[in-house]
Enzyme design. Structure first.
Site, PDB file in Angstrom:
ATOM      1  N   THR A  67       1.044  -1.191   0.035  1.00  0.00           N
ATOM      2  CA  THR A  67       0.099  -0.188   0.000  1.00  0.00           C
ATOM      3  C   THR A  67       0.885   1.313  -0.193  1.00  0.00           C
ATOM      4  O   THR A  67       2.337   1.222  -0.198  1.00  0.00           O
ATOM      5  CB  THR A  67      -1.049  -0.128   1.122  1.00  0.00           C
ATOM      6  OG1 THR A  67      -1.844   1.224   0.984  1.00  0.00           O
ATOM      7  CG2 THR A  67      -0.446   0.009   2.476  1.00  0.00           C
ATOM      8  N   LYS A  71       3.748   1.513  -3.825  1.00  0.00           N
ATOM      9  CA  LYS A  71       3.232   0.675  -5.093  1.00  0.00           C
ATOM     10  C   LYS A  71       4.019   0.708  -6.376  1.00  0.00           C
ATOM     11  O   LYS A  71       3.929  -0.096  -7.231  1.00  0.00           O
ATOM     12  CB  LYS A  71       1.753   1.011  -5.280  1.00  0.00           C
ATOM     13  CG  LYS A  71       0.794   0.549  -4.317  1.00  0.00           C
ATOM     14  CD  LYS A  71      -0.625   0.779  -4.750  1.00  0.00           C
ATOM     15  CE  LYS A  71      -1.411   0.554  -3.477  1.00  0.00           C
ATOM     16  NZ  LYS A  71      -2.838   0.081  -3.698  1.00  0.00           N
ATOM     17  N   ASP A 107      -5.889  -3.993  -7.482  1.00  0.00           N
ATOM     18  CA  ASP A 107      -6.645  -2.819  -7.203  1.00  0.00           C
ATOM     19  C   ASP A 107      -7.433  -2.233  -8.425  1.00  0.00           C
ATOM     20  O   ASP A 107      -8.799  -1.977  -8.236  1.00  0.00           O
ATOM     21  CB  ASP A 107      -5.660  -1.578  -7.217  1.00  0.00           C
ATOM     22  CG  ASP A 107      -5.051  -1.538  -5.723  1.00  0.00           C
ATOM     23  OD1 ASP A 107      -5.567  -1.974  -4.827  1.00  0.00           O
ATOM     24  OD2 ASP A 107      -4.120  -0.725  -5.758  1.00  0.00           O
ATOM     25  N   GLY A 134      -0.046   5.326  -6.929  1.00  0.00           N
ATOM     26  CA  GLY A 134      -0.224   3.905  -7.411  1.00  0.00           C
ATOM     27  C   GLY A 134      -1.728   3.888  -7.505  1.00  0.00           C
ATOM     28  O   GLY A 134      -2.203   3.207  -8.517  1.00  0.00           O
ATOM     29  N   LYS A 160       3.604  14.623 -12.348  1.00  0.00           N
ATOM     30  CA  LYS A 160       3.676  13.201 -12.033  1.00  0.00           C
ATOM     31  C   LYS A 160       2.377  13.057 -12.963  1.00  0.00           C
ATOM     32  O   LYS A 160       2.196  11.814 -13.428  1.00  0.00           O
ATOM     33  CB  LYS A 160       3.333  12.862 -10.753  1.00  0.00           C
ATOM     34  CG  LYS A 160       4.471  12.796 -10.006  1.00  0.00           C
ATOM     35  CD  LYS A 160       4.390  12.276  -8.611  1.00  0.00           C
ATOM     36  CE  LYS A 160       5.696  12.306  -7.664  1.00  0.00           C
ATOM     37  NZ  LYS A 160       5.307  12.289  -6.128  1.00  0.00           N
ATOM     38  N   TYR A 225     -11.626   4.483   3.182  1.00  0.00           N
ATOM     39  CA  TYR A 225     -12.509   4.008   3.809  1.00  0.00           C
ATOM     40  C   TYR A 225     -12.345   4.330   5.335  1.00  0.00           C
ATOM     41  O   TYR A 225     -13.492   4.017   6.082  1.00  0.00           O
ATOM     42  CB  TYR A 225     -13.041   2.551   3.648  1.00  0.00           C
ATOM     43  CG  TYR A 225     -11.580   1.574   3.958  1.00  0.00           C
ATOM     44  CD1 TYR A 225     -10.700   1.457   2.856  1.00  0.00           C
ATOM     45  CD2 TYR A 225     -11.361   1.463   5.033  1.00  0.00           C
ATOM     46  CE1 TYR A 225      -9.454   0.473   3.203  1.00  0.00           C
ATOM     47  CE2 TYR A 225     -10.361   0.517   5.616  1.00  0.00           C
ATOM     48  CZ  TYR A 225      -9.472   0.404   4.605  1.00  0.00           C
ATOM     49  OH  TYR A 225      -8.271  -0.559   4.932  1.00  0.00           O
ATOM     50  N   GLY A 246     -14.159   3.741  -0.113  1.00  0.00           N
ATOM     51  CA  GLY A 246     -13.174   2.579  -0.395  1.00  0.00           C
ATOM     52  C   GLY A 246     -13.383   1.403  -0.155  1.00  0.00           C
ATOM     53  O   GLY A 246     -12.700   0.297  -0.335  1.00  0.00           O
TER      54      GLY A 246
HETATM   55  P1  NAP Z   1       0.780   7.032  -3.269  1.00  0.00           P
HETATM   56  O1  NAP Z   1       1.281   6.317  -4.436  1.00  0.00           O
HETATM   57  O2  NAP Z   1       1.599   7.473  -2.051  1.00  0.00           O
HETATM   58  O3  NAP Z   1       0.319   8.451  -3.680  1.00  0.00           O
HETATM   59  C1  NAP Z   1      -0.135   9.474  -3.021  1.00  0.00           C
HETATM   60  C2  NAP Z   1      -0.889  10.263  -3.701  1.00  0.00           C
HETATM   61  O4  NAP Z   1      -1.472  11.720  -2.783  1.00  0.00           O
HETATM   62  C3  NAP Z   1       0.035  11.231  -4.834  1.00  0.00           C
HETATM   63  O5  NAP Z   1      -0.996  11.789  -5.829  1.00  0.00           O
HETATM   64  C4  NAP Z   1       0.288  12.579  -4.127  1.00  0.00           C
HETATM   65  O6  NAP Z   1       0.499  13.866  -4.647  1.00  0.00           O
HETATM   66  C5  NAP Z   1      -1.098  12.933  -3.150  1.00  0.00           C
HETATM   67  N1  NAP Z   1      -0.836  13.889  -2.033  1.00  0.00           N
HETATM   68  C6  NAP Z   1      -0.181  13.348  -0.717  1.00  0.00           C
HETATM   69  N2  NAP Z   1      -0.240  14.187   0.105  1.00  0.00           N
HETATM   70  C7  NAP Z   1      -0.927  15.366  -0.642  1.00  0.00           C
HETATM   71  C8  NAP Z   1      -1.418  16.605  -0.081  1.00  0.00           C
HETATM   72  N3  NAP Z   1      -0.978  17.026   1.089  1.00  0.00           N
HETATM   73  N4  NAP Z   1      -1.915  17.299  -1.029  1.00  0.00           N
HETATM   74  C9  NAP Z   1      -2.426  16.909  -2.216  1.00  0.00           C
HETATM   75  N5  NAP Z   1      -1.993  15.676  -2.683  1.00  0.00           N
HETATM   76  C10 NAP Z   1      -1.232  14.856  -1.910  1.00  0.00           C
HETATM   77  O7  NAP Z   1      -0.554   6.596  -2.525  1.00  0.00           O
HETATM   78  P2  NAP Z   1      -1.788   5.527  -3.277  1.00  0.00           P
HETATM   79  O8  NAP Z   1      -1.183   4.012  -2.939  1.00  0.00           O
HETATM   80  O9  NAP Z   1      -1.942   5.909  -4.621  1.00  0.00           O
HETATM   81  O10 NAP Z   1      -2.782   5.499  -2.474  1.00  0.00           O
HETATM   82  C11 NAP Z   1      -3.767   6.931  -2.317  1.00  0.00           C
HETATM   83  C12 NAP Z   1      -4.887   6.621  -1.459  1.00  0.00           C
HETATM   84  O11 NAP Z   1      -5.733   5.717  -1.974  1.00  0.00           O
HETATM   85  C13 NAP Z   1      -4.724   6.352  -0.099  1.00  0.00           C
HETATM   86  O12 NAP Z   1      -5.481   7.187   0.677  1.00  0.00           O
HETATM   87  C14 NAP Z   1      -5.047   4.797  -0.033  1.00  0.00           C
HETATM   88  O13 NAP Z   1      -5.297   4.373   1.336  1.00  0.00           O
HETATM   89  C15 NAP Z   1      -6.080   4.596  -1.317  1.00  0.00           C
HETATM   90  N6  NAP Z   1      -6.244   3.368  -1.622  1.00  0.00           N
HETATM   91  C16 NAP Z   1      -7.473   2.752  -1.338  1.00  0.00           C
HETATM   92  C17 NAP Z   1      -7.646   1.303  -1.578  1.00  0.00           C
HETATM   93  C18 NAP Z   1      -8.756   0.707  -1.142  1.00  0.00           C
HETATM   94  O14 NAP Z   1      -8.706  -0.546  -1.544  1.00  0.00           O
HETATM   95  N7  NAP Z   1      -9.896   1.325  -0.978  1.00  0.00           N
HETATM   96  C19 NAP Z   1      -6.763   0.997  -2.544  1.00  0.00           C
HETATM   97  C20 NAP Z   1      -5.489   1.841  -2.722  1.00  0.00           C
HETATM   98  C21 NAP Z   1      -5.413   2.887  -2.258  1.00  0.00           C
HETATM   99  P3  NAP Z   1       2.180  13.993  -5.077  1.00  0.00           P
HETATM  100  O15 NAP Z   1       2.098  13.348  -6.440  1.00  0.00           O
HETATM  101  O16 NAP Z   1       2.082  15.415  -5.293  1.00  0.00           O
HETATM  102  O17 NAP Z   1       3.058  13.681  -4.143  1.00  0.00           O
END
Ligand code: NAP
Length: 282
Positions: A67, A71, A107, A134, A160, A225, A246
Protein backbone atom coordinates in the site's frame (compact mmCIF):
# COMPACT_ATOMS: atom_id res chain seq x y z
CA UNK A 1 -5.72 -19.26 14.64
CA UNK A 2 -3.13 -21.83 15.67
CA UNK A 3 0.32 -20.61 14.66
CA UNK A 4 3.07 -23.21 14.34
CA UNK A 5 6.37 -23.64 12.50
CA UNK A 6 4.37 -24.68 9.44
CA UNK A 7 2.18 -21.58 9.31
CA UNK A 8 2.74 -19.60 6.11
CA UNK A 9 3.10 -15.86 6.62
CA UNK A 10 1.42 -13.23 4.45
CA UNK A 11 1.13 -9.54 5.10
CA UNK A 12 0.84 -5.92 4.13
CA UNK A 13 3.70 -3.48 3.61
CA UNK A 14 3.18 0.28 3.68
CA UNK A 15 3.13 3.30 5.92
CA UNK A 16 0.82 4.05 7.63
CA UNK A 17 -0.87 0.66 7.94
CA UNK A 18 -2.19 0.67 11.51
CA UNK A 19 -5.80 1.13 10.45
CA UNK A 20 -5.87 -1.17 7.44
CA UNK A 21 -8.62 -3.80 7.49
CA UNK A 22 -6.67 -6.18 5.23
CA UNK A 23 -5.53 -8.39 8.16
CA UNK A 24 -9.13 -8.98 9.23
CA UNK A 25 -10.18 -9.79 5.64
CA UNK A 26 -7.38 -12.27 4.96
CA UNK A 27 -7.47 -13.96 8.35
CA UNK A 28 -11.24 -14.41 8.06
CA UNK A 29 -10.91 -15.93 4.58
CA UNK A 30 -8.14 -18.22 5.89
CA UNK A 31 -10.53 -19.43 8.58
CA UNK A 32 -13.28 -20.06 6.00
CA UNK A 33 -10.88 -22.09 3.81
CA UNK A 34 -9.15 -23.84 6.77
CA UNK A 35 -5.73 -22.55 5.67
CA UNK A 36 -2.72 -22.60 7.99
CA UNK A 37 -1.69 -19.01 7.32
CA UNK A 38 -1.35 -15.73 9.19
CA UNK A 39 -1.61 -12.25 7.64
CA UNK A 40 0.20 -9.46 9.48
CA UNK A 41 0.89 -5.76 8.84
CA UNK A 42 4.54 -4.73 8.32
CA UNK A 43 5.16 -1.02 8.71
CA UNK A 44 8.10 -0.04 6.50
CA UNK A 45 9.77 3.27 7.25
CA UNK A 46 12.23 3.50 4.41
CA UNK A 47 11.70 3.05 0.66
CA UNK A 48 14.73 0.82 0.23
CA UNK A 49 13.38 -1.76 -2.20
CA UNK A 50 16.46 -3.99 -2.19
CA UNK A 51 16.08 -4.33 1.58
CA UNK A 52 12.33 -4.98 1.31
CA UNK A 53 12.79 -7.86 -1.14
CA UNK A 54 15.74 -9.24 0.79
CA UNK A 55 13.61 -9.27 3.96
CA UNK A 56 10.71 -11.01 2.20
CA UNK A 57 13.11 -13.67 0.93
CA UNK A 58 15.03 -14.12 4.19
CA UNK A 59 11.90 -14.38 6.30
CA UNK A 60 10.21 -16.61 3.73
CA UNK A 61 7.11 -14.43 3.59
CA UNK A 62 4.81 -16.13 1.11
CA UNK A 63 3.06 -13.00 -0.11
CA UNK A 64 2.38 -9.37 0.68
CA UNK A 65 0.00 -6.66 -0.30
CA UNK A 66 1.57 -3.29 -0.95
CA UNK A 67 0.00 0.00 0.00
CA UNK A 68 0.89 3.70 0.00
CA UNK A 69 3.58 4.90 -0.58
CA UNK A 70 5.27 1.79 -2.01
CA UNK A 71 3.18 0.64 -4.98
CA UNK A 72 5.69 1.97 -7.50
CA UNK A 73 8.03 -0.99 -7.06
CA UNK A 74 10.82 -1.53 -9.55
CA UNK A 75 9.80 -4.40 -11.83
CA UNK A 76 13.42 -5.65 -11.91
CA UNK A 77 12.71 -7.46 -8.63
CA UNK A 78 10.07 -9.68 -10.26
CA UNK A 79 10.35 -12.71 -12.51
CA UNK A 80 6.91 -11.93 -13.98
CA UNK A 81 4.12 -9.37 -13.73
CA UNK A 82 0.44 -9.62 -14.63
CA UNK A 83 -1.12 -7.48 -17.37
CA UNK A 84 -2.48 -4.89 -14.93
CA UNK A 85 1.01 -4.31 -13.54
CA UNK A 86 2.57 -4.18 -17.01
CA UNK A 87 0.12 -1.45 -17.96
CA UNK A 88 -0.15 0.57 -14.74
CA UNK A 89 3.34 -0.09 -13.30
CA UNK A 90 1.58 -0.24 -9.93
CA UNK A 91 2.01 -3.36 -7.77
CA UNK A 92 -0.29 -4.15 -4.85
CA UNK A 93 0.23 -7.91 -4.55
CA UNK A 94 3.48 -9.88 -4.42
CA UNK A 95 3.67 -13.66 -4.49
CA UNK A 96 6.91 -15.26 -3.31
CA UNK A 97 7.55 -18.68 -4.86
CA UNK A 98 10.82 -20.13 -3.52
CA UNK A 99 12.46 -16.71 -3.48
CA UNK A 100 11.11 -15.69 -6.91
CA UNK A 101 8.71 -12.76 -6.83
CA UNK A 102 5.60 -12.37 -9.00
CA UNK A 103 3.83 -9.00 -9.29
CA UNK A 104 0.08 -8.49 -9.48
CA UNK A 105 -2.26 -5.53 -9.39
CA UNK A 106 -5.65 -6.38 -7.89
CA UNK A 107 -6.62 -2.73 -7.29
CA UNK A 108 -7.89 -2.54 -10.87
CA UNK A 109 -10.29 -5.40 -10.09
CA UNK A 110 -11.33 -3.64 -6.86
CA UNK A 111 -12.19 -0.48 -8.78
CA UNK A 112 -14.03 -2.36 -11.52
CA UNK A 113 -16.12 -4.18 -8.91
CA UNK A 114 -16.85 -0.84 -7.22
CA UNK A 115 -18.13 0.52 -10.55
CA UNK A 116 -20.25 -2.61 -10.93
CA UNK A 117 -21.67 -2.55 -7.38
CA UNK A 118 -22.79 1.06 -7.77
CA UNK A 119 -23.87 0.89 -11.42
CA UNK A 120 -21.25 3.46 -12.46
CA UNK A 121 -21.48 3.79 -16.25
CA UNK A 122 -18.83 6.15 -17.56
CA UNK A 123 -19.05 5.47 -21.29
CA UNK A 124 -18.92 8.84 -23.12
CA UNK A 125 -18.92 10.76 -19.83
CA UNK A 126 -16.37 12.99 -18.10
CA UNK A 127 -14.23 11.59 -15.30
CA UNK A 128 -11.92 13.52 -12.98
CA UNK A 129 -9.17 11.71 -11.05
CA UNK A 130 -7.38 13.35 -8.15
CA UNK A 131 -3.86 11.97 -7.65
CA UNK A 132 -1.13 10.30 -9.68
CA UNK A 133 0.20 7.69 -7.26
CA UNK A 134 -0.26 3.94 -7.33
CA UNK A 135 -4.01 4.00 -6.78
CA UNK A 136 -4.65 6.76 -9.35
CA UNK A 137 -2.88 4.68 -12.01
CA UNK A 138 -5.26 1.80 -11.39
CA UNK A 139 -8.28 4.13 -11.46
CA UNK A 140 -7.10 5.65 -14.73
CA UNK A 141 -6.70 2.21 -16.30
CA UNK A 142 -10.06 0.90 -15.04
CA UNK A 143 -11.79 4.08 -16.21
CA UNK A 144 -10.06 4.32 -19.61
CA UNK A 145 -11.18 0.76 -20.45
CA UNK A 146 -14.80 1.95 -20.26
CA UNK A 147 -14.32 4.58 -22.98
CA UNK A 148 -15.32 7.76 -21.20
CA UNK A 149 -15.42 11.02 -23.15
CA UNK A 150 -12.63 12.82 -21.26
CA UNK A 151 -10.50 11.91 -18.26
CA UNK A 152 -9.02 14.83 -16.33
CA UNK A 153 -6.10 14.12 -13.99
CA UNK A 154 -5.44 16.67 -11.24
CA UNK A 155 -2.45 16.21 -8.99
CA UNK A 156 -0.42 18.33 -6.56
CA UNK A 157 2.77 17.54 -8.46
CA UNK A 158 1.70 18.38 -12.00
CA UNK A 159 4.68 16.59 -13.58
CA UNK A 160 3.53 13.25 -12.11
CA UNK A 161 0.12 13.70 -13.78
CA UNK A 162 1.89 14.36 -17.07
CA UNK A 163 3.96 11.19 -16.59
CA UNK A 164 0.85 9.17 -15.88
CA UNK A 165 -0.82 10.43 -19.04
CA UNK A 166 2.34 9.55 -20.99
CA UNK A 167 2.38 5.97 -19.68
CA UNK A 168 -1.30 5.13 -20.09
CA UNK A 169 -2.64 7.65 -22.60
CA UNK A 170 -1.32 6.06 -25.83
CA UNK A 171 -3.05 2.75 -25.02
CA UNK A 172 -6.55 4.18 -25.17
CA UNK A 173 -8.66 6.14 -27.57
CA UNK A 174 -9.72 8.48 -24.79
CA UNK A 175 -9.00 12.18 -24.37
CA UNK A 176 -6.84 12.62 -21.25
CA UNK A 177 -6.15 16.11 -19.89
CA UNK A 178 -3.80 17.00 -17.06
CA UNK A 179 -4.88 19.98 -14.99
CA UNK A 180 -3.75 21.80 -11.86
CA UNK A 181 -5.69 21.42 -8.60
CA UNK A 182 -6.76 25.07 -8.89
CA UNK A 183 -8.26 24.47 -12.35
CA UNK A 184 -10.92 21.97 -11.25
CA UNK A 185 -13.41 24.73 -10.40
CA UNK A 186 -13.96 25.66 -14.03
CA UNK A 187 -14.86 22.07 -15.05
CA UNK A 188 -18.47 21.34 -15.98
CA UNK A 189 -20.45 18.10 -16.35
CA UNK A 190 -18.23 15.78 -14.35
CA UNK A 191 -20.08 12.48 -14.05
CA UNK A 192 -17.50 10.82 -11.77
CA UNK A 193 -14.86 12.45 -9.53
CA UNK A 194 -12.46 9.95 -7.96
CA UNK A 195 -10.39 10.95 -4.93
CA UNK A 196 -7.22 8.82 -5.19
CA UNK A 197 -4.82 10.85 -3.02
CA UNK A 198 -3.96 10.30 0.64
CA UNK A 199 -5.59 13.62 1.58
CA UNK A 200 -8.41 13.03 4.07
CA UNK A 201 -7.00 9.75 5.36
CA UNK A 202 -7.61 9.66 9.12
CA UNK A 203 -8.27 13.41 9.22
CA UNK A 204 -10.80 15.98 8.13
CA UNK A 205 -9.03 17.54 5.16
CA UNK A 206 -10.03 17.48 1.49
CA UNK A 207 -8.23 17.82 -1.80
CA UNK A 208 -11.15 20.06 -2.87
CA UNK A 209 -10.88 23.44 -1.17
CA UNK A 210 -14.19 24.95 -2.38
CA UNK A 211 -17.08 22.56 -1.80
CA UNK A 212 -19.24 24.28 -4.47
CA UNK A 213 -17.05 22.40 -6.97
CA UNK A 214 -19.41 19.44 -6.38
CA UNK A 215 -22.36 21.22 -7.97
CA UNK A 216 -20.91 20.00 -11.28
CA UNK A 217 -20.33 16.40 -10.08
CA UNK A 218 -22.84 13.54 -10.27
CA UNK A 219 -20.90 10.79 -8.46
CA UNK A 220 -18.03 11.22 -5.97
CA UNK A 221 -15.84 8.20 -5.16
CA UNK A 222 -13.19 8.41 -2.46
CA UNK A 223 -10.84 5.40 -2.29
CA UNK A 224 -10.40 6.02 1.44
CA UNK A 225 -12.66 4.04 3.82
CA UNK A 226 -11.24 5.39 7.10
CA UNK A 227 -12.94 7.68 7.94
CA UNK A 228 -16.03 6.04 6.44
CA UNK A 229 -17.15 9.40 5.05
CA UNK A 230 -14.29 11.78 4.29
CA UNK A 231 -14.71 15.54 4.02
CA UNK A 232 -14.51 15.06 0.24
CA UNK A 233 -17.62 12.85 0.41
CA UNK A 234 -19.45 15.01 2.98
CA UNK A 235 -18.99 18.07 0.77
CA UNK A 236 -20.13 16.10 -2.28
CA UNK A 237 -23.23 14.89 -0.43
CA UNK A 238 -24.13 18.50 0.47
CA UNK A 239 -24.32 19.23 -3.25
CA UNK A 240 -26.48 16.14 -3.90
CA UNK A 241 -23.79 14.00 -5.54
CA UNK A 242 -24.03 10.24 -5.07
CA UNK A 243 -21.20 9.27 -2.73
CA UNK A 244 -19.14 6.07 -2.56
CA UNK A 245 -16.16 5.21 -0.36
CA UNK A 246 -13.31 2.69 -0.78
CA UNK A 247 -14.94 -0.15 1.14
CA UNK A 248 -15.91 -2.36 -1.82
CA UNK A 249 -12.53 -1.67 -3.38
CA UNK A 250 -10.55 -2.83 -0.35
CA UNK A 251 -12.63 -5.99 -0.01
CA UNK A 252 -12.51 -6.95 -3.67
CA UNK A 253 -8.80 -6.25 -4.14
CA UNK A 254 -8.20 -8.49 -1.10
CA UNK A 255 -10.46 -11.23 -2.48
CA UNK A 256 -8.47 -11.27 -5.72
CA UNK A 257 -5.12 -11.31 -3.86
CA UNK A 258 -6.36 -14.20 -1.73
CA UNK A 259 -7.38 -16.16 -4.85
CA UNK A 260 -3.96 -15.55 -6.41
CA UNK A 261 -1.99 -16.62 -3.34
CA UNK A 262 -4.01 -19.65 -2.36
CA UNK A 263 -5.32 -20.84 -5.70
CA UNK A 264 -8.96 -20.87 -4.59
CA UNK A 265 -12.20 -19.37 -5.93
CA UNK A 266 -14.30 -17.15 -3.71
CA UNK A 267 -17.94 -17.54 -4.63
CA UNK A 268 -20.84 -15.16 -3.99
CA UNK A 269 -21.82 -16.94 -0.78
CA UNK A 270 -18.35 -16.44 0.73
CA UNK A 271 -18.26 -12.85 -0.54
CA UNK A 272 -21.53 -12.15 1.27
CA UNK A 273 -20.25 -13.79 4.46
CA UNK A 274 -17.09 -11.70 4.28
CA UNK A 275 -18.96 -8.42 3.68
CA UNK A 276 -21.23 -9.18 6.61
CA UNK A 277 -18.28 -10.05 8.90
CA UNK A 278 -16.22 -6.99 7.90
CA UNK A 279 -18.94 -4.44 8.74
CA UNK A 280 -17.89 -4.61 12.42
CA UNK A 281 -14.43 -3.21 11.59
CA UNK A 282 -15.49 -0.05 9.77
P1 NAP B 1 0.67 7.14 -3.18
O1 NAP B 1 1.19 6.29 -4.30
O2 NAP B 1 1.54 7.43 -2.02
O3 NAP B 1 0.17 8.52 -3.85
C1 NAP B 1 -0.25 9.56 -3.03
C2 NAP B 1 -1.02 10.59 -3.84
O4 NAP B 1 -1.55 11.56 -2.91
C3 NAP B 1 -0.14 11.38 -4.81
O5 NAP B 1 -0.92 11.73 -5.93
C4 NAP B 1 0.23 12.62 -4.00
O6 NAP B 1 0.53 13.75 -4.77
C5 NAP B 1 -1.07 12.85 -3.27
N1 NAP B 1 -0.88 13.64 -2.05
C6 NAP B 1 -0.26 13.24 -0.90
N2 NAP B 1 -0.27 14.23 0.02
C7 NAP B 1 -0.90 15.30 -0.58
C8 NAP B 1 -1.23 16.61 -0.15
N3 NAP B 1 -0.93 17.03 1.09
N4 NAP B 1 -1.90 17.42 -1.00
C9 NAP B 1 -2.21 16.99 -2.25
N5 NAP B 1 -1.93 15.75 -2.73
C10 NAP B 1 -1.29 14.91 -1.89
O7 NAP B 1 -0.65 6.51 -2.54
P2 NAP B 1 -1.65 5.47 -3.24
O8 NAP B 1 -1.16 4.10 -3.02
O9 NAP B 1 -1.93 5.94 -4.61
O10 NAP B 1 -2.95 5.64 -2.32
C11 NAP B 1 -3.75 6.81 -2.39
C12 NAP B 1 -4.96 6.69 -1.47
O11 NAP B 1 -5.85 5.69 -1.97
C13 NAP B 1 -4.60 6.28 -0.05
O12 NAP B 1 -5.36 7.04 0.88
C14 NAP B 1 -4.99 4.82 0.02
O13 NAP B 1 -5.38 4.44 1.33
C15 NAP B 1 -6.18 4.78 -0.94
N6 NAP B 1 -6.32 3.45 -1.51
C16 NAP B 1 -7.42 2.73 -1.18
C17 NAP B 1 -7.59 1.46 -1.68
C18 NAP B 1 -8.79 0.65 -1.32
O14 NAP B 1 -8.75 -0.56 -1.52
N7 NAP B 1 -9.87 1.24 -0.85
C19 NAP B 1 -6.62 0.91 -2.54
C20 NAP B 1 -5.53 1.69 -2.88
C21 NAP B 1 -5.38 2.96 -2.35
P3 NAP B 1 2.05 14.05 -5.24
O15 NAP B 1 2.23 13.25 -6.50
O16 NAP B 1 2.06 15.51 -5.44
O17 NAP B 1 2.97 13.60 -4.14
Amino acid sequence: MNISGKTKIYGLIGNPIENSISPQIHNKLAEIFFLDIAYVPFKINENDQAKIFSALRQLNIAGVNVTSPYKNLDLKYFVAADENVSITRSVNTIKNVDGNFFAFNTDVYGIEKTFECHAIEIYNKNVLIFGSGGAAKSVLYAAAKKNPKTIYIANRTFEKAVQLKKILGPRFNVEIKTIGLDEIYSLKNIYLAVQATTVGFQNNSSIVKEASFFKNVEVALDLIYNPWETKFLTDARKFDAKIINGYEMVIYQAIKSFEIWHDVRINKEIEDELFFYMKRFV
